[in-house]
Design a protein around this motif. Structure first.
Motif, PDB file in Angstrom:
ATOM      1  N   GLU A 110       9.942   4.063   6.755  1.00  0.00           N
ATOM      2  CA  GLU A 110      11.291   4.542   6.435  1.00  0.00           C
ATOM      3  C   GLU A 110      11.270   5.789   5.561  1.00  0.00           C
ATOM      4  O   GLU A 110      12.291   6.179   5.004  1.00  0.00           O
ATOM      5  N   HIS A 111      10.107   6.404   5.419  1.00  0.00           N
ATOM      6  CA  HIS A 111       9.953   7.606   4.608  1.00  0.00           C
ATOM      7  C   HIS A 111       9.721   8.776   5.555  1.00  0.00           C
ATOM      8  O   HIS A 111       9.171   8.586   6.644  1.00  0.00           O
ATOM      9  N   PRO A 112      10.108  10.006   5.206  1.00  0.00           N
ATOM     10  CA  PRO A 112       9.919  11.135   6.125  1.00  0.00           C
ATOM     11  C   PRO A 112       8.451  11.270   6.547  1.00  0.00           C
ATOM     12  O   PRO A 112       7.540  11.113   5.725  1.00  0.00           O
ATOM     13  N   PRO A 113       8.188  11.562   7.843  1.00  0.00           N
ATOM     14  CA  PRO A 113       6.812  11.707   8.334  1.00  0.00           C
ATOM     15  C   PRO A 113       6.060  12.769   7.526  1.00  0.00           C
ATOM     16  O   PRO A 113       6.619  13.795   7.137  1.00  0.00           O
ATOM     17  N   GLY A 114       4.791  12.477   7.244  1.00  0.00           N
ATOM     18  CA  GLY A 114       3.975  13.425   6.485  1.00  0.00           C
ATOM     19  C   GLY A 114       4.108  13.276   4.983  1.00  0.00           C
ATOM     20  O   GLY A 114       3.358  13.866   4.215  1.00  0.00           O
ATOM     21  N   SER A 115       5.093  12.504   4.558  1.00  0.00           N
ATOM     22  CA  SER A 115       5.298  12.276   3.124  1.00  0.00           C
ATOM     23  C   SER A 115       4.715  10.914   2.760  1.00  0.00           C
ATOM     24  O   SER A 115       4.721   9.995   3.577  1.00  0.00           O
ATOM     25  N   PHE A 116       4.216  10.785   1.535  1.00  0.00           N
ATOM     26  CA  PHE A 116       3.518   9.567   1.131  1.00  0.00           C
ATOM     27  C   PHE A 116       4.370   8.698   0.209  1.00  0.00           C
ATOM     28  O   PHE A 116       5.118   9.206  -0.623  1.00  0.00           O
ATOM     29  N   ILE A 117       4.224   7.398   0.406  1.00  0.00           N
ATOM     30  CA  ILE A 117       4.836   6.405  -0.484  1.00  0.00           C
ATOM     31  C   ILE A 117       3.776   5.938  -1.482  1.00  0.00           C
ATOM     32  O   ILE A 117       2.693   5.504  -1.079  1.00  0.00           O
ATOM     33  N   TYR A 118       4.104   6.053  -2.770  1.00  0.00           N
ATOM     34  CA  TYR A 118       3.212   5.566  -3.831  1.00  0.00           C
ATOM     35  C   TYR A 118       3.807   4.264  -4.364  1.00  0.00           C
ATOM     36  O   TYR A 118       4.968   4.242  -4.777  1.00  0.00           O
ATOM     37  N   SER A 119       3.007   3.199  -4.343  1.00  0.00           N
ATOM     38  CA  SER A 119       3.502   1.890  -4.785  1.00  0.00           C
ATOM     39  C   SER A 119       2.653   1.366  -5.926  1.00  0.00           C
ATOM     40  O   SER A 119       1.421   1.419  -5.856  1.00  0.00           O
ATOM     41  N   ILE A 120       3.325   0.851  -6.932  1.00  0.00           N
ATOM     42  CA  ILE A 120       2.630   0.216  -8.045  1.00  0.00           C
ATOM     43  C   ILE A 120       3.220  -1.178  -8.205  1.00  0.00           C
ATOM     44  O   ILE A 120       4.426  -1.364  -8.031  1.00  0.00           O
ATOM     45  N   VAL A 121       2.353  -2.138  -8.479  1.00  0.00           N
ATOM     46  CA  VAL A 121       2.900  -3.479  -8.707  1.00  0.00           C
ATOM     47  C   VAL A 121       3.618  -3.457 -10.045  1.00  0.00           C
ATOM     48  O   VAL A 121       3.185  -2.793 -10.978  1.00  0.00           O
ATOM     49  N   SER A 122       4.749  -4.169 -10.138  1.00  0.00           N
ATOM     50  CA  SER A 122       5.490  -4.179 -11.398  1.00  0.00           C
ATOM     51  C   SER A 122       4.731  -5.017 -12.418  1.00  0.00           C
ATOM     52  O   SER A 122       3.837  -5.784 -12.070  1.00  0.00           O
ATOM     53  N   GLU A 123       5.108  -4.882 -13.677  1.00  0.00           N
ATOM     54  CA  GLU A 123       4.338  -5.484 -14.770  1.00  0.00           C
ATOM     55  C   GLU A 123       4.143  -6.985 -14.600  1.00  0.00           C
ATOM     56  O   GLU A 123       3.082  -7.519 -14.900  1.00  0.00           O
ATOM     57  N   ASP A 124       5.171  -7.706 -14.071  1.00  0.00           N
ATOM     58  CA  ASP A 124       5.055  -9.160 -13.997  1.00  0.00           C
ATOM     59  C   ASP A 124       4.305  -9.640 -12.764  1.00  0.00           C
ATOM     60  O   ASP A 124       4.031 -10.815 -12.622  1.00  0.00           O
ATOM     61  N   ASP A 125       3.964  -8.715 -11.828  1.00  0.00           N
ATOM     62  CA  ASP A 125       3.250  -9.114 -10.614  1.00  0.00           C
ATOM     63  C   ASP A 125       1.785  -8.724 -10.631  1.00  0.00           C
ATOM     64  O   ASP A 125       1.052  -9.029  -9.702  1.00  0.00           O
ATOM     65  N   SER A 126       1.351  -7.990 -11.659  1.00  0.00           N
ATOM     66  CA  SER A 126      -0.022  -7.493 -11.656  1.00  0.00           C
ATOM     67  C   SER A 126      -1.004  -8.646 -11.833  1.00  0.00           C
ATOM     68  O   SER A 126      -0.692  -9.676 -12.419  1.00  0.00           O
ATOM     69  N   GLU A 127      -2.211  -8.427 -11.290  1.00  0.00           N
ATOM     70  CA  GLU A 127      -3.232  -9.470 -11.258  1.00  0.00           C
ATOM     71  C   GLU A 127      -3.609  -9.895 -12.680  1.00  0.00           C
ATOM     72  O   GLU A 127      -3.875  -9.071 -13.537  1.00  0.00           O
TER      73      GLU A 127
END
Length: 1090
Positions: A767-784
Motif C-alpha cells: 500500500e506504499h508507492p512503488p520504489g519507496s520503502f516502509i520502515y517498521s519498528i516494533v513498539s516498546e511493549d512488543d519488543s523481544e
C-alpha cells in the motif's frame, strides 16, 4: 493512500500565518533554519535509500520482473465465481462428514433393535479413565485392561488407539449401572464403523456417540485424566452438539419460587437447577427468567415482557442475576404462570423467537393455590406450551399438585432433593422435547456454532482449535416403545474450521484478501480478525463470548448491516465497502476498498464470504516456465515455501505427513511421489517465481562476501516473498549474531505467510508507492524480552504491469540494526563548524547534538525510531511531545483515525458478587450442609452431594476471589494516527505561555519517515500528551438496555418437531433414573476434609 484526506494547497499558508501571528510578548527562543533541516533530510534519505536498495537487491528484483513482463498474464479474478467454487468444495467436504455420521446412526439403531435389555448383564469394557491402570499386585484394575496408545499427528500428536473406541463417564454416573452396561454393550457395534469411516475419509477427526444415559464412546480411544480434584465433570449430554441434535429450537420461560420457604439449601438447589437449564440452551433458543413470591418480577428488568436469544452473553448474564436471588415472602404461582403464557403467546403470534417448541419450567417447593384456571385460559385444549415442573427438597406433600401441572400440560415432573440430582433430572425435559422427532424418525442433521471443546481433553495437550460438529440423533426403532419416543443418544464428528478454510486457497485472494464463514444467527464461525483467546497472566484462555461474536462486530464498517442481512438470508451476491483495516496489533491502519462476495453453503446453516481488495488485490499473475528450469531453482538452500499453504495435500497419507510443503512439491515435480495431489496452478506460480528470483541468491552472497564490517556493521539480513508464498533470505552476519531470531519463523506469525494473511512487511509495502520503502519498528511493549527495540525491518513492493493492469508480484526487504540507523541519522544531522552561514536565517552552524534542539525520526504512524533519549525508541511521539503532535494534527500533517474493537477485554473492579456461582462453592455448600446436617444427619449421609465437584468450573470460582481485577468482554475505541503524504514539509511556532516553541517537520524521500526538529528551550509541558490508549465505550442504562433487548436478524433452522399425535403424554415423570454410585455420595465430604 485510499481514503486519505487531501489538504487544499491554500490551507497550509493560512494555517502557518495563524500560528506565526502570535502576540509579540511570546518570543521564539530558537530559530531553526528550514533549508538546513531540508538538507539534512535529503542527505539522510539519500544515504538510507542507497543502503537499503543495495542490500535488499530491490532494483535487481524489480528489473528481473520487468524483464519477464512480456511473458506474464494478469488475470482479473471473478469474485462471484470464486466464492461459488469454494462453497461447492466446502459442501462436498462437509457432505462426506454427514455420510460418516449417517453410517454410525444406522449401525447404532440396528444394534439397539437387535439388543434385548438384560438387567443382570455382566460386561467388561474399556473405561477411558481406568485403561492401563494396575493395582498393587500389578494386575489390571476392573474395566482397565491394556489399551495400546500411540502418538498420532492427525490427532494433534495425542496418544490414541485408532483401532478401537473407549468409554468415558462423568464421575456422578455409576459405571456398572445396568442401563450403562446395556448401552455400552449395544454400542460396541460402532467400533468397525468408526474404523471404516476413518479409512474411507482420512480427513475425519474425532467420531463419537453420546448416550442419553450419560456414557460417551469416543474414537479413536484415548486415556482420560481427571481434573486436580480427581473428578471428571465432562458430560456429553451438556454439550451443544448433543442438545441441538436432540431437540428442535425452543422458547423457554423459567419460573422460580423465591418465597420464604425456599431459604437455605432449597434455594441453592433451585439456583443450580436454573443454571443447568441455561446450559442446555443454545443460540437457536430463546429464554427469560421470572422470580415470584408476593409479586412477580423479571430477574433482568430490562427483559420485561420479552424473550431473548440464549446466546452465551445472555446466559452468563442470567447466571449472575440468578446468583443474587434471595428468598422471602409468600409464593403465588398463578400470576407468574399468567405472565409466562402471555409472553410466549405474544412471541408466537408475532413470528418471533424459535417458532417451534415452547415451554415453561416451574421450579418450586410446593404449589397450593388454584392454578387450573390459568391453564384453561391460556393453554388448553391445544396445549401448545409444555410445562415442566421441578419440586425442590425432600418434602412430598405437594408432589401430587406439582406432578398434576406437568402431566396435564404435556410436560414432565421431577423431584430434586439434593444437588447431585440436578443434572439427571434437568436432562429429562430434553427427552420429552425429542419425542415427536423420535416417533417421526426424523434424522435432522445439525451443525453447531464454532467452539473449542477444551473440556474434552482438558488434561491433555489439546490445542485450542475452533471447530464445528455435525451431529444426528439416534432413536429406538422398537415398535413396543414407539409412542414413548425413546432417544438413545447422539452421534457426532468434529470438523476443524481450518480444514474448511484450506479449500479457499490464500494465493487466490491477493495480498489483503481473506475468506470467512458465519452462521444462520449472524455469528462468526471463522474469520482472520476473530480473536477467540485472551491472556490471563501467562495463560491463553477462551474469551467468555468467543463463539457469539457477531459479523457486525468484526466487519464493523457494515453499519447498515447490508452484508450481514444478505449472508444470514443465504443470498448470493456482492457488496463493496471502504474499510479501515487495523494491523500490527491495532497500532497502524490500512485504508482499503474491499469487494465482498458471498453465498450459502448448501446443506448447512453457514454462509461463506470472500473478500478481495480493490486494485492489485483483484489481479492474479500467471507466469510460465519449464519444470526443469524451475526445479533447479527450487532446490536452492535459501528458498522456502509457506508451510501453512496447501501446495500439495500431505495430511491424508501417513507417509506424506512428515513432508514439508517444499519437499512435497519437489517430490511431486520429480515424480518420486505420484500419489501426491497438488494444486498445479499454485505449483506453476512457485516455479515461475523461483526462476525470476533465483539471481537474488548470487547477488546477496556476493555482497555478504565483500562487506566491510566497519562501514556496514548492522546490516543483518535480506529477504523477499512472492505472491505464491515463496520466500528467500540471506544472512549478512552469523546466525548467532542475528538480533531478532524470531523474524521469518513460526514464532513471529506476523512476519511469514500464514493461512490467514500475508506477512505484515509485505502488506504494508503493497500500500506504499512503488520504489519507496516502509520502515517498521516494533513498539516498546512488543519488543523481544520487553527491552528496547533493536532492529528495523525495511521493505518495498515489486510491481508488474501488463495491458494497463498493475499487480504486486513480490516484496523485498532488509533487516538492519537500529543502531546503524541511529548512527547514520546523527552523522547527517549536523553542520561542520566552517559552514558558510551568510544568508542563513536562524541558528548556524547547527547540530542535532546541540542542547537547544531535539531531533526525532518518526514513521508515518508517529512511532519514534531515533531520539536523543534511547528510552523513547518505539514510543508514540505524541506521548513524548504533546505540543508538537497537537500542532501537526491541527495543521493536517497527521490525522486521527478512530477505530473500534468489539472483541476487547476490560478490567472490572473486584466486587463480592461473582459472575460464576459462588453460592455453589464448596465453602457455601458446606455451610448449607452443616445447617441441614443438624436436622437430619442420616439422610445427609445418604443423599447429600455437591454439584461443585461434578462441575469443576464452579470449583475454580472459589479461588477467583483472590484476584482483585478480572477481565470481561467490552467494546473499546482507540485512535490511530496517520501521516498525510501530500504535505512534504511544515513548520510552526507554538505559544507556550511566555515563550514560543519552533518546530520543523520534513519528509524523508522514498520512505515512510519524517524528520522532526524542535526547540528545547521553550517549555511546552502545559500541552497534555497525545495518547493512543483504548477507552472502554460506556453505555448508559437506557442504551445498554436497548442493545440487550434488540433482536438482530437471524435465520431459523429449517426443521421443527414440536408435537406428535402418537406421543404418550402420560409418561410424565416421577420415576427413578440412572443411579449414582453409593460411594460417590460421600465424595464431597471426603474432598472437603482433605
Amino acid at each position: 493512500m485510499a481514503g486519505a484526506r487531501r489538504m487544499r494547497p491554500w490551507a497550509v499558508p493560512w494555517m502557518m500565518l495563524g500560528l506565526l501571528c502570535l502576540p509579540p510578548c511570546a518570543r521564539a527562543q530558537t530559530k531553526i533554519p528550514l533549508e538546513t533541516v531540508k538538507s539534512w533530510a535529503d542527505a539522510f534519505g539519500g544515504e538510507l535509500y542507497s543502503i537499503v536498495t543495495k542490500y535488499s537487491g530491490s532494483l535487481l528484483l524489480q528489473k528481473k520482473y520487468k524483464d519477464v513482463e512480456p511473458t506474464l498474464k494478469i488475470k482479473e479474478v471473478d469474485g462471484l465465481e470464486l466464492v461459488k467454487k469454494f462453497s461447492e468444495q466446502m459442501e462436498s467436504m462437509l457432505r462426506r462428514k454427514v455420510e460418516a455420521v449417517e453410517r454410525l446412526v444406522e449401525a447404532a439403531e440396528d444394534a439397539d433393535l437387535n439388543h434385548e435389555y438384560n438387567s443382570s448383564l455382566e460386561f467388561d469394557y474399556y473405561n477411558s479413565l481406568l485403561i492401563n491402570e494396575k493395582d498393587e499386585n500389578d494386575n489390571y484394575v476392573e474395566l482397565g485392561d491394556e489399551f495400546i496408545l500411540e502418538p498420532n499427528e492427525h490427532f494433534n500428536n495425542l496418544l490414541v488407539n485408532t483401532t478401537y473406541s473407549d468409554i468415558q463417564l462423568p464421575t456422578n454416573v455409576y459405571n456398572k449401572d445396568p442401563a450403562i452396561l446395556n448401552g455400552v454393550y449395544m454400542s460396541e457395534a460402532l467400533n468397525p464403523v468408526f474404523v471404516d469411516n476413518f479409512e474411507r475419509d482420512p480427513t475425519l477427526t474425532w467420531q463419537y456417540f453420546g448416550s442419553s444415559t450419560g456414557f460417551f464412546r469416543l474414537y479413536p480411544g484415548i486415556k482420560w485424566l481427571p481434573d486436580e480434584n480427581g473428578v471428571i465433570s465432562f458430560d456429553c449430554r451438556n454439550r451443544g452438539w448433543y442438545i441441538q441434535a436432540a431437540t428442535s429450537p425452543k422458547d423457554i420461560v423459567i419460573i422460580v419460587d423465591v418465597s420464604g420457604s425456599m431459604k437455605g439449601l432449597r434455594m441453592t438447589i433451585a439456583k443450580h437447577t436454573i443454571i443447568t437449564i441455561l446450559d442446555t440452551l443454545g443460540e437457536n433458543d430463546f429464554v427469560n427468567i421470572i422470580a415470584y413470591n408476593d409479586y412477580v418480577h423479571f430477574i433482568e428488568p430490562c427483559f420485561k415482557g420479552i424473550l431473548v436469544q440464549a446466546d452465551r452473553d445472555n446466559r452468563e448474564h442470567f447466571k449472575q442475576l440468578v446468583d443474587e436471588l434471595q428468598a422471602k415472602g409468600v409464593g403465588t404461582v398463578s400470576k407468574a404462570l399468567t405472565e409466562s403464557f402471555k409472553i410466549l403467546r405474544e412471541f408466537r403470534d408475532a413470528g418471533q423467537g424459535g417458532l417451534c417448541n415452547q415451554a415453561i419450567m416451574l421450579i418450586t417447593d410446593g404449589a397450593v393455590e388454584d392454578y387450573e384456571a390459568v391453564f384453561e385460559k391460556y393453554n388448553w385444549p391445544d396445549r401448545k406450551v409444555r410445562v415442566f415442573t421441578y419440586l425442590i427438597g425432600r418434602e412430598v406433600t405437594f408432589a401430587p399438585n406439582v406432578k398434576w401441572i406437568a402431566c396435564n400440560n404435556k410436560g414432565y415432573y421431577t423431584q430434586i432433593s439434593t444437588l447431585a440430582d440436578v443434572q439427571e433430572n434437568v436432562m429429562e425435559y430434553l427427552h420429552v422435547l425429542s419425542r415427536p422427532m423420535v416417533i417421526n424418525h426424523d434424522h435432522d442433521i445439525i451443525w453447531t456454532e464454532a467452539y473449542m471443546d477444551s473440556a474434552l481433553f482438558a488434561s491433555q495437550a489439546q490445542s485450542l482449535l475452533l471447530m464445528t460438529t455435525v451431529a444426528m440423533p439416534v432413536f429406538s426403532k422398537k415398535n413396543e416403545t414407539r409412542s414413548h419416543g425413546i432417544l438413545l443418544g447422539v452421534v457426532g464428528s468434529d470438523v476443524p474450521l481450518r480444514e474448511l478454510l484450506k479449500l479457499a486457497p490464500r494465493y487466490k485472494l491477493g495480498v489483503h484478501g481473506y475468506a470467512f464463514l458465519n452462521t444462520n444467527n449472524g455469528y462468526i464461525l471463522s474469520h482472520p480478525d476473530l480473536r477467540p483467546l485472551y491472556k490471563e497472566g501467562k495463560k491463553l484462555k477462551p474469551k467468555p463470548n468467543y463463539n457469539s461474536v457477531d459479523l457486525s462486530e468484526v466487519e464493523w464498517e457494515d453499519q447498515d448491516e447490508i452484508l450481514r442481512s444478505a449472508m444470514i438470508n443465504g443470498e448470493t451476491g456482492y457488496l463493496s465497502m471502504d474499510v479501515k483495516v487495523p494491523v500490527d496489533k491495532g497500532k497502524r491502519v490500512l485504508f482499503l476498498t474491499n469487494d465482498y462476495f458471498f453465498t450459502d453453503i448448501s446443506g448447512t446453516p453457514f454462509s461463506l464470504g470472500v473478500v478481495l481488495s480493490r486494485g492489485h488485490g483483484e489481479y492474479i499473475l500467471l507466469g510460465n516456465t519449464s519444470v526443469e528450469e524451475g526445479l533447479h531453482d527450487l532446490l536452492q538452500p535459501d528458498l522456502s515455501l509457506a508451510n501453512e499453504w496447501i501446495y500439495c495435500i500431505t495430511d491424508i497419507d501417513p507417509d506424506h505427513r512428515k513432508l514439508s510443503q517444499l519437499e512435497a512439491v519437489i517430490r511431486f515435480l520429480t515424480g518420486e511421489e505420484p500419489d501426491l495431489e497438488c494444486d498445479e496452478e499454485l505449483v506453476q506460480e512457485v516455479l515461475f517465481d523461483a526462476v525470476v528470483t533465483a539471481p537474488m541468491e548470487a547477488y546477496w552472497t556476493t555482497l555478504a562476501l565483500n562487506m566491510s564490517l566497519d562501514t556496514e556493521a548492522g546490516i543483518e539480513m535480506a529477504f523477499l516473498g512472492t505472491r505464491a508464498g515463496l520466500m528467500r533470505s540471506a544472512l549478512y552476519v552469523g546466525s548467532e549474531k542475528i538480533s531478532n531470531k524470531k523474524f521469518l519463523t513460526q514464532k513471529d506469525k506476523e512476519s511469514i505467510f500464514t493461512m490467514d494473511h500475508f506477512p505484515l512487511w509485505y502488506r504494508r509495502a503493497a500500500e506504499h508507492p512503488p520504489g519507496s520503502f516502509i520502515y517498521s519498528i516494533v513498539s516498546e511493549d512488543d519488543s523481544e524480552g520487553g527491552g528496547l527495540p533493536k532492529v528495523v525491518t525495511v521493505s518495498t513492493a515489486v510491481s508488474v504491469s501488463v495491458d494497463g493492469k498493475m499487480g504486486i508480484a513480490a516484496a523485498v526487504g532488509v533487516q538492519i540494526k537500529l543502531d546503524l540507523l541511529q548512527r547514520k541519522f546523527w552523522m547527517a544531522m549536523q553542520q561542520p563548524n566552517d559552514t558558510d552561514c551568510s544568508g542563513v536565517d536562524g541558528a548556524c552552524p547547527l547540530s542535532c547534538q546541540d542542547d537547544i534542539l531535539n531531533c526525532f525520526l518518526i514513521d508515518n504512524n508517529g512511532f519514534i525510531l531515533v531520539s536523543k533519549v534511547p528510552e523513547e525508541t518505539g514510543k508514540f511521539f505524541g506521548a513524548v511531545d504533546g505540543s508538537v503532535m497537537t500542532q501537526l494534527l491541527n495543521m493536517g500533517m497527521f490525522r486521527r483515525v478512530t477505530m473500534y474493537d468489539y472483541q476487547a477485554m476490560c478490567k472490572v473492579p473486584y466486587h463480592h458478587h461473582s459472575g460464576a456461582q459462588p453460592l455453589l462453592s464448596p465453602i457455601y455448600a458446606f455451610v448449607a450442609a452443616v445447617k441441614w446436617l443438624i436436622s437430619d444427619f442420616l439422610i445427609f449421609l445418604l443423599e447429600f452431594n455437591m454439584s461443585s465437584f461434578w462441575h469443576s468450573d464452579n470449583l475454580a470460582d472459589a479461588h477467583k476471589h483472590k484476584k482483585h481485577d478480572t477481565l470481561q468482554p467490552c467494546d473499546t475505541e482507540y485512535p490511530v494516527f496517520v501521516y498525510e503524504p501530500a504535505i512534504k514539509e511544515t513548520n510552526g511556532l507554538i505559544s507556550c505561555g511566555d515563550c514560543q516553541k519552533m518546530f520543523v517537520a520534513q519528509q524523508i524521500i522514498s520512505s515512510n519517515l519524517l524528520l522532526l526538529v524542535t526547540d528545547t528551550v521553550c517549555d511546552c509541558s502545559v500541552f497534555p500528551p497525545v495518547r493512543m490508549d483504548a477507552k472502554e465505550v460506556k453505555y448508559n442504562a437506557s442504551v445498554k438496555c436497548e442493545r440487550m433487548r434488540s433482536q438482530k436478524l437471524r435465520r431459523r433452522p429449517d426443521s421443527c418437531h414440536a408435537f406428535h399425535p402418537e406421543e404418550n403424554a402420560q409418561d410424565c415423570g416421577g420415576t427413578a433414573g440412572i443411579s449414582v454410585c453409593p460411594a460417590l455420595l460421600l465424595l464431597p465430604l471426603v474432598l472437603l476434609l482433605r
